[in-house]
Structure formats: structure tokens, C-alpha cells
Design a protein around this motif. Sequence first.
Motif, PDB file in Angstrom:
ATOM      1  N   UNK A  51      -8.166  -4.067  -3.228  1.00 30.97           N
ATOM      2  CA  UNK A  51      -9.148  -5.018  -3.754  1.00 30.97           C
ATOM      3  C   UNK A  51      -8.659  -6.452  -3.691  1.00 30.97           C
ATOM      4  N   UNK A  52      -7.384  -6.657  -4.034  1.00 32.75           N
ATOM      5  CA  UNK A  52      -6.835  -8.016  -4.025  1.00 32.75           C
ATOM      6  C   UNK A  52      -6.828  -8.599  -2.610  1.00 32.75           C
ATOM      7  N   UNK A  53      -6.429  -7.791  -1.639  1.00 30.29           N
ATOM      8  CA  UNK A  53      -6.396  -8.298  -0.267  1.00 30.29           C
ATOM      9  C   UNK A  53      -7.801  -8.503   0.292  1.00 30.29           C
ATOM     10  N   UNK A  54      -8.717  -7.619  -0.052  1.00 27.79           N
ATOM     11  CA  UNK A  54     -10.100  -7.788   0.417  1.00 27.79           C
ATOM     12  C   UNK A  54     -10.749  -9.010  -0.197  1.00 27.79           C
TER      13      UNK A  54
ATOM     14  N   UNK B  20      -3.243   1.883  -8.557  1.00 31.09           N
ATOM     15  CA  UNK B  20      -2.363   0.918  -7.895  1.00 31.09           C
ATOM     16  C   UNK B  20      -2.827   0.642  -6.465  1.00 31.09           C
ATOM     17  N   UNK B  21      -3.207   1.696  -5.750  1.00 33.95           N
ATOM     18  CA  UNK B  21      -3.696   1.542  -4.382  1.00 33.95           C
ATOM     19  C   UNK B  21      -4.985   0.720  -4.379  1.00 33.95           C
ATOM     20  N   UNK B  22      -5.876   1.019  -5.298  1.00 33.94           N
ATOM     21  CA  UNK B  22      -7.141   0.279  -5.389  1.00 33.94           C
ATOM     22  C   UNK B  22      -6.901  -1.196  -5.702  1.00 33.94           C
TER      23      UNK B  22
ATOM     24  N   UNK C  54       0.830  -1.203   0.000  1.00 32.82           N
ATOM     25  CA  UNK C  54       0.000   0.000   0.000  1.00 32.82           C
ATOM     26  C   UNK C  54       0.867   1.257   0.000  1.00 32.82           C
ATOM     27  N   UNK C  55       1.890   1.266   0.840  1.00 28.65           N
ATOM     28  CA  UNK C  55       2.778   2.422   0.931  1.00 28.65           C
ATOM     29  C   UNK C  55       3.488   2.676  -0.391  1.00 28.65           C
TER      30      UNK C  55
END
Length: 105
Positions: A38-41, A32-34, A17-18
Motif C-alpha cells: 500500500x505504501x509503495x502504491x 505487514x505485506x499489505x 516485501x520478502x
Amino acid sequence: MSVVGRDKVLPLYRQLLFLSQHISDVKKRPEAVALVRDAFREHRLETDEERIQQLLAQAESRLSFLKMVTPREYHRLGGQQSTYYVYQNGKRLDDGSARTQVTPA
């Protein structure tokens, strides 16, 4: 997700994320943040240990890629910047000798 994998997953998620927030192309940062979120969720309730290991390997691979495309100061030491000053004979030199360095989080 198993409790055993949690100690690996959380730091990996934070690093991804950072670094996603600091990629060079400003226009691609939100995407990129999304993608990371999304992948982790999407896989947060995964229980299959083998699948979790595959996902961790994939995330580590993406982390390696992000380290290649982000400025070095952000991935080496966590990205927090601080300023230090040069002292000579007990006095701080104020002639623009102050330097910015990256310090660990």
C-alpha cells in the motif's frame, strides 16, 4: 517517480516485501505485506525529488527494523535454502550430516 530513483526503489521494495513475508509472528505477516504494498502504491506517482528521498529514507529505516524482527537466515542472503552434504574419502556421509544453508538469490 523519476527513472533515476527506480534502480533504488525496486530492490528496496522487493527486500521489504520478502522480509515482511518472513517475520516471526505469522499472524502479522499479511498485514505487514499489505502495508508495504500500500505504501509503495500510494507514492508510485511521486515526482518531487526531495519527497522521494524522504520516502526512500523511511523505507530503508523500515527495512532495518524488519531485519531485526525476521530470522537472520532470511535477511542475510536472500532467503533461499539449499542442502549440502558432507563427503569423506570420496563418499557422501548419509548419517544425518547433511546441512541446510542459506544461499543468495
